[in-house]
Motif scaffolding. Sequence first.
Motif, mmCIF file in Angstrom:
data_model
loop_
_atom_site.group_PDB
_atom_site.id
_atom_site.type_symbol
_atom_site.label_atom_id
_atom_site.label_comp_id
_atom_site.label_asym_id
_atom_site.label_seq_id
_atom_site.Cartn_x
_atom_site.Cartn_y
_atom_site.Cartn_z
ATOM 1 N N VAL A 41 -127.187 -61.651 -53.247
ATOM 2 C CA VAL A 41 -127.516 -61.014 -54.532
ATOM 3 C C VAL A 41 -128.169 -59.667 -54.234
ATOM 4 O O VAL A 41 -129.072 -59.570 -53.393
ATOM 5 N N ILE A 42 -127.715 -58.610 -54.924
ATOM 6 C CA ILE A 42 -128.257 -57.265 -54.688
ATOM 7 C C ILE A 42 -129.234 -56.881 -55.785
ATOM 8 O O ILE A 42 -130.407 -56.634 -55.521
ATOM 9 N N GLY A 43 -128.767 -56.829 -57.021
ATOM 10 C CA GLY A 43 -129.700 -56.459 -58.094
ATOM 11 C C GLY A 43 -129.127 -56.759 -59.464
ATOM 12 O O GLY A 43 -127.910 -56.775 -59.653
ATOM 13 N N GLN A 49 -130.227 -52.684 -74.583
ATOM 14 C CA GLN A 49 -129.989 -53.717 -75.593
ATOM 15 C C GLN A 49 -128.794 -54.611 -75.252
ATOM 16 O O GLN A 49 -127.916 -54.848 -76.085
ATOM 17 N N GLY A 50 -128.739 -55.024 -74.015
ATOM 18 C CA GLY A 50 -127.747 -56.025 -73.607
ATOM 19 C C GLY A 50 -126.297 -55.596 -73.701
ATOM 20 O O GLY A 50 -125.412 -56.446 -73.833
ATOM 21 N N GLU A 51 -126.011 -54.279 -73.658
ATOM 22 C CA GLU A 51 -124.603 -53.851 -73.748
ATOM 23 C C GLU A 51 -123.803 -54.387 -72.554
ATOM 24 O O GLU A 51 -124.346 -54.604 -71.477
ATOM 25 N N ASN A 65 -122.163 -61.492 -61.180
ATOM 26 C CA ASN A 65 -122.222 -62.945 -61.415
ATOM 27 C C ASN A 65 -122.611 -63.264 -62.864
ATOM 28 O O ASN A 65 -122.841 -62.352 -63.660
ATOM 29 N N LYS A 66 -122.685 -64.543 -63.178
ATOM 30 C CA LYS A 66 -122.945 -64.977 -64.567
ATOM 31 C C LYS A 66 -124.282 -64.458 -65.090
ATOM 32 O O LYS A 66 -124.458 -64.267 -66.281
ATOM 33 N N GLU A 67 -125.235 -64.264 -64.184
ATOM 34 C CA GLU A 67 -126.570 -63.802 -64.608
ATOM 35 C C GLU A 67 -126.625 -62.282 -64.776
ATOM 36 O O GLU A 67 -127.690 -61.729 -65.057
#
Length: 342
Positions: A41-43, A49-51, A65-67
């Motif tokens: 995982v990098i960052g 606003q969640g675009e 990834n999903k997150e």
Amino acid sequence: MKRTILLSALLLNLIIVFAQSGKELLTLDSYLIPVNKKGAVIGKIVTRQGEKVTLKDASNIFMVNKEGCITLKKNISINEKSPECYQITLQNNGGEKKTFELVKDNFICNKVIAHRGAWKNQDASQNSMKSLERTIELGCEAAEFDVWLSSDNIPVLSHDPSIGGKKVEETTAEELFRIPLKDGDFVPSLEQYLLRIKGQNKTRLVLEVKASQKGKERCKAVADSSVQLVHRLRAQAWVDYITFDFDAAMRIRELDPTANIQYLEADKSLEELKAAKISGIDYHFSHFEKDPELVKKANAQNLKTNVWTVNKEEDMKTYINLGLDYITTDEPELLLKLVEKQ
Ligand code: MG
């Protein structure tokens, strides 16, 4: 008619420039690629606003990834032979694109921050290209340096408000760049510093936004120009920020929600700093002497700790033992020796 169209286009451009000038920048909460770790995982991508954003990656080794984190693909790892930097582009629904540089994490974590670069024992001027070169050669974690805006709004380096008999804020960059320093150096620009630091991935920069003598707005302008340039040159992985001016710190945070910002003036409580999303404290050593629990208290608030300017061996040992994250010194050669013995 033509003139009306031209004027409208000009007005639109001005509106865009104005809107962008105060806009939060798209960021990642880390730009470092762990070495020898498959699927690392990098960052996390931090969006307005969640675009939704999509990833473009010419090297074909990254994914989201999903997150919402940029990671290496499942069976991919990078090693010592891999390139140091990789470019990725994120694009939002509106077609706006931003390119980032992800950097192989070979960065040094030895706490040693060379104050205004390594100059004192190196026959170099403070805040010079040579003091930066020496910081890199010595193997310090970072070089600290000071940024002002020239009269024509170019971020330039100087500790004092005047250099070579000229007031930095009242002199053009072109004139400042002609002021000689030791050993053939001249007053450098922030751009020169950023381009040099990006030539390697071991030492980073601690960029001090100086409190302008021309008032609060000018100080925010120094913060704006510095952050915008760091982003334009894709140097986010290499740069932390410090400042004595709380409004400038807030301005950096407004523009860059994930930048590491340490506050230099001990005039706020740790709780206030935490609430303002400041990343850490960078205090004169007298504050750590006054309150031996300060490091523990800051750690409890998840704030990073940095101390300046620690030049005596005994004091260095004290701060190494106290477990600060960084120690800022004019004597990086001595501190490096002590840290290596640990
Ligand atoms: Mg400074």
